[in-house]
Write an enzyme that holds these catalytic residues in place. Structure first.
Site, PDB file in Angstrom:
ATOM      1  N   GLU A   1       3.210  -2.261 -12.767  1.00 32.50           N
ATOM      2  CA  GLU A   1       4.178  -1.710 -13.566  1.00 32.50           C
ATOM      3  C   GLU A   1       5.056  -0.906 -12.779  1.00 32.50           C
ATOM      4  O   GLU A   1       5.230  -0.792 -11.562  1.00 32.50           O
ATOM      5  CB  GLU A   1       3.220  -0.455 -14.166  1.00 32.50           C
ATOM      6  CG  GLU A   1       2.671   0.359 -13.165  1.00 32.50           C
ATOM      7  CD  GLU A   1       1.479   1.353 -13.648  1.00 32.50           C
ATOM      8  OE1 GLU A   1       1.861   2.113 -14.553  1.00 32.50           O
ATOM      9  OE2 GLU A   1       0.353   1.358 -13.420  1.00 32.50           O
TER      10      GLU A   1
ATOM     11  N   MET B   1       7.798   1.787 -11.444  1.00 29.98           N
ATOM     12  CA  MET B   1       7.545   3.293 -11.251  1.00 29.98           C
ATOM     13  C   MET B   1       8.923   3.594 -10.761  1.00 29.98           C
ATOM     14  O   MET B   1       9.603   3.268  -9.663  1.00 29.98           O
ATOM     15  CB  MET B   1       6.829   3.595 -10.247  1.00 29.98           C
ATOM     16  CG  MET B   1       5.313   2.904 -10.702  1.00 29.98           C
ATOM     17  SD  MET B   1       4.479   3.914 -11.713  1.00 29.98           S
ATOM     18  CE  MET B   1       3.888   5.247 -10.849  1.00 29.98           C
ATOM     19  N   GLU B   2       9.833   4.305 -11.502  1.00 33.15           N
ATOM     20  CA  GLU B   2      11.084   4.553 -11.600  1.00 33.15           C
ATOM     21  C   GLU B   2      11.563   5.354 -10.363  1.00 33.15           C
ATOM     22  O   GLU B   2      12.812   4.872  -9.848  1.00 33.15           O
ATOM     23  CB  GLU B   2      11.840   5.276 -12.664  1.00 33.15           C
ATOM     24  CG  GLU B   2      11.522   4.485 -14.002  1.00 33.15           C
ATOM     25  CD  GLU B   2      10.097   4.835 -14.914  1.00 33.15           C
ATOM     26  OE1 GLU B   2      10.167   4.703 -15.996  1.00 33.15           O
ATOM     27  OE2 GLU B   2       9.245   5.427 -14.151  1.00 33.15           O
ATOM     28  N   ASN B   3      10.726   6.078  -9.673  1.00 35.25           N
ATOM     29  CA  ASN B   3      11.089   6.958  -8.556  1.00 35.25           C
ATOM     30  C   ASN B   3      10.714   6.425  -7.279  1.00 35.25           C
ATOM     31  O   ASN B   3      11.014   7.023  -6.311  1.00 35.25           O
ATOM     32  CB  ASN B   3      10.738   8.411  -8.873  1.00 35.25           C
ATOM     33  CG  ASN B   3      11.550   9.047  -9.777  1.00 35.25           C
ATOM     34  OD1 ASN B   3      12.670   9.026  -9.971  1.00 35.25           O
ATOM     35  ND2 ASN B   3      10.950   9.883 -10.658  1.00 35.25           N
ATOM     36  N   GLY B   4      10.057   5.197  -7.267  1.00 32.84           N
ATOM     37  CA  GLY B   4       9.572   4.472  -6.037  1.00 32.84           C
ATOM     38  C   GLY B   4       8.522   5.317  -5.339  1.00 32.84           C
ATOM     39  O   GLY B   4       7.825   6.177  -5.658  1.00 32.84           O
ATOM     40  N   SER B   5       8.603   5.097  -4.027  1.00 32.64           N
ATOM     41  CA  SER B   5       7.474   5.899  -3.108  1.00 32.64           C
ATOM     42  C   SER B   5       8.037   7.197  -3.010  1.00 32.64           C
ATOM     43  O   SER B   5       8.809   7.643  -3.054  1.00 32.64           O
ATOM     44  CB  SER B   5       7.495   5.160  -1.778  1.00 32.64           C
ATOM     45  OG  SER B   5       8.733   5.399  -1.046  1.00 32.64           O
TER      46      SER B   5
ATOM     47  N   ASP C   1      -5.562   3.564   3.585  1.00 30.11           N
ATOM     48  CA  ASP C   1      -4.316   3.510   4.191  1.00 30.11           C
ATOM     49  C   ASP C   1      -3.492   4.595   3.107  1.00 30.11           C
ATOM     50  O   ASP C   1      -2.442   4.221   2.621  1.00 30.11           O
ATOM     51  CB  ASP C   1      -3.564   2.181   3.992  1.00 30.11           C
ATOM     52  CG  ASP C   1      -2.206   2.140   4.612  1.00 30.11           C
ATOM     53  OD1 ASP C   1      -1.763   2.911   5.606  1.00 30.11           O
ATOM     54  OD2 ASP C   1      -1.514   1.271   4.568  1.00 30.11           O
TER      55      ASP C   1
ATOM     56  N   ARG D   1       3.835   7.058   1.583  1.00 25.35           N
ATOM     57  CA  ARG D   1       4.543   5.940   1.555  1.00 25.35           C
ATOM     58  C   ARG D   1       3.893   5.075   0.483  1.00 25.35           C
ATOM     59  O   ARG D   1       4.568   4.041  -0.023  1.00 25.35           O
ATOM     60  CB  ARG D   1       4.653   5.436   2.918  1.00 25.35           C
ATOM     61  CG  ARG D   1       3.443   4.964   3.610  1.00 25.35           C
ATOM     62  CD  ARG D   1       3.516   4.312   4.848  1.00 25.35           C
ATOM     63  NE  ARG D   1       2.416   4.170   5.466  1.00 25.35           N
ATOM     64  CZ  ARG D   1       1.759   4.932   6.315  1.00 25.35           C
ATOM     65  NH1 ARG D   1       2.131   5.998   6.345  1.00 25.35           N
ATOM     66  NH2 ARG D   1       0.431   4.376   6.718  1.00 25.35           N
ATOM     67  N   ASN D   2       2.734   5.192   0.151  1.00 27.18           N
ATOM     68  CA  ASN D   2       1.892   4.104  -0.602  1.00 27.18           C
ATOM     69  C   ASN D   2       1.425   4.935  -1.945  1.00 27.18           C
ATOM     70  O   ASN D   2       0.509   4.567  -2.521  1.00 27.18           O
ATOM     71  CB  ASN D   2       0.426   3.937   0.086  1.00 27.18           C
ATOM     72  CG  ASN D   2       0.801   3.053   1.311  1.00 27.18           C
ATOM     73  OD1 ASN D   2       1.710   2.249   1.335  1.00 27.18           O
ATOM     74  ND2 ASN D   2      -0.004   2.850   2.300  1.00 27.18           N
TER      75      ASN D   2
ATOM     76  N   ASP E   1      -0.856   0.337  -3.195  1.00 28.52           N
ATOM     77  CA  ASP E   1      -0.802  -0.627  -1.637  1.00 28.52           C
ATOM     78  C   ASP E   1      -2.524  -0.505  -1.313  1.00 28.52           C
ATOM     79  O   ASP E   1      -2.922   0.239  -0.565  1.00 28.52           O
ATOM     80  CB  ASP E   1      -0.296   0.149  -0.686  1.00 28.52           C
ATOM     81  CG  ASP E   1       0.138  -0.746   0.375  1.00 28.52           C
ATOM     82  OD1 ASP E   1      -0.723  -1.921   0.748  1.00 28.52           O
ATOM     83  OD2 ASP E   1       1.181  -0.716   1.097  1.00 28.52           O
TER      84      ASP E   1
END
Length: 302
Positions: A27, A29-33, A73, A77-78, A91
């Protein structure tokens, strides 16, 4: 591939086409990590908004734990962020299914592990459990409250392992409520059985959201301290900025004429804004450090 059915778990599906490798559809996710998103918006969210992000991550991890999954993990970042600031765990490259026994552990004999996010027993014995995910969650909490700061700063992995073994734990980020730092410390208990479960973490964060007054008391230490950096044993503006992890602003200070430590002693937020330091979190960090320079002048060689 499978698809998790939970609002705080990233949905994904695998597609196989003839003579081509597997492609994964996720899906949007507009704002990323989360780590990159926080760095871009340093100091721009309320504590309640940050706690809401943490609550979403904890809810997703509770779901995985209930399904007997260990992530292995978990890190900012994930985590992916959508336009509504909903955070979703992603991730799953290192994730594994455990046995139904809640005390079961996944053991690996090799491979790289993310030292700064990994519990002591997982580093030493390569045993991963939901409790080791809880340790990682505590690091994610620290990342969120510090707006994406690197855990343990520039310490080497070996220094991190040594410091943790000797009982060192990350101090509270700037402007972090006491109750949140205490929850981090609970997640970093040496004994895995002494750490809270994800269901308890979710319940704790729910109570804080319902009673925001409990978030008003801030931790005493407002400057992030690197235990391996001598206390303000510095002689230049460049050394000082490096010591507080604000080295990216060296040219800003130099161009504005702040070339000696004595000259920075009376800088205010307006001065910082005029020289191009616009992130609120960075302004607070620099101004707090200036206050420390003023009170600990005997350690500074001007």
């Amino acid at each position: 591939m499978g698809q998790f059915d939970h609002p705080n778990i990233i949905r994904l599906e695998g597609v196989v086409t003839r003579c081509k490798p597997v492609m994964i559809i996720t899906e949007f996710m507009e704002n990323g990590s989360l780590d990159t998103f926080l760095k871009k918006h340093d100091g721009q969210f309320t504590v309640i908004q940050l706690v809401g992000m943490l609550r979403g991550i904890a809810s997703g991890m509770k779901y995985l734990s209930d399904m007997s999954y260990v992530h292995r993990d978990l890190a900012a970042r994930n985590i992916l962020v959508n336009s509504n600031l909903v955070c979703k765990v992603s991730d799953f490259g290192l994730s594994r299914v455990l046995e139904d026994d809640p005390e079961a552990a996944y053991t690996t004999r090799g491979g790289k592990i993310p030292i700064r996010w990994t519990s002591p027993e997982a580093i030493a014995y390569r045993k991963f459990t939901s409790a080791s995910d809880v340790w990682s969650y505590g690091i994610v909490m620290w990342e969120v409250m510090s707006y994406g700061e690197r855990p343990y700063w520039e310490m080497s992995n070996q220094d991190v392992i040594k410091a943790i073994d000797e009982g060192y734990r990350l101090p509270a980020p700037m402007d972090c409520p006491v109750v949140l730092h205490q929850l981090m410390l609970d997640c970093w208990e040496k004994g895995r059985s002494d750490r809270p479960k994800f269901v308890q973490i979710v319940n704790t964060l729910d109570k804080l959201i319902r009673n925001p007054g409990s978030l008003k008391q801030l931790a005493n230490n407002s400057v992030w301290e690197d235990p391996f950096t001598p206390e303000f044993s510095i002689g230049t503006v460049e050394d000082w900025l490096d010591a507080i992890k604000m080295g990216q602003y060296k040219e800003h200070f130099s161009s504005a004429g702040y070339v000696t430590l004595d000259s920075v002693m009376h800088i205010n937020s307006s001065d910082l804004g005029n020289m191009g330091v616009t992130l609120v979190g960075h302004q607070k960090k620099i101004l707090t450090s200036i206050q420390s320079l003023q009170t600990q002048g005997t350690h500074v060689h001007v």
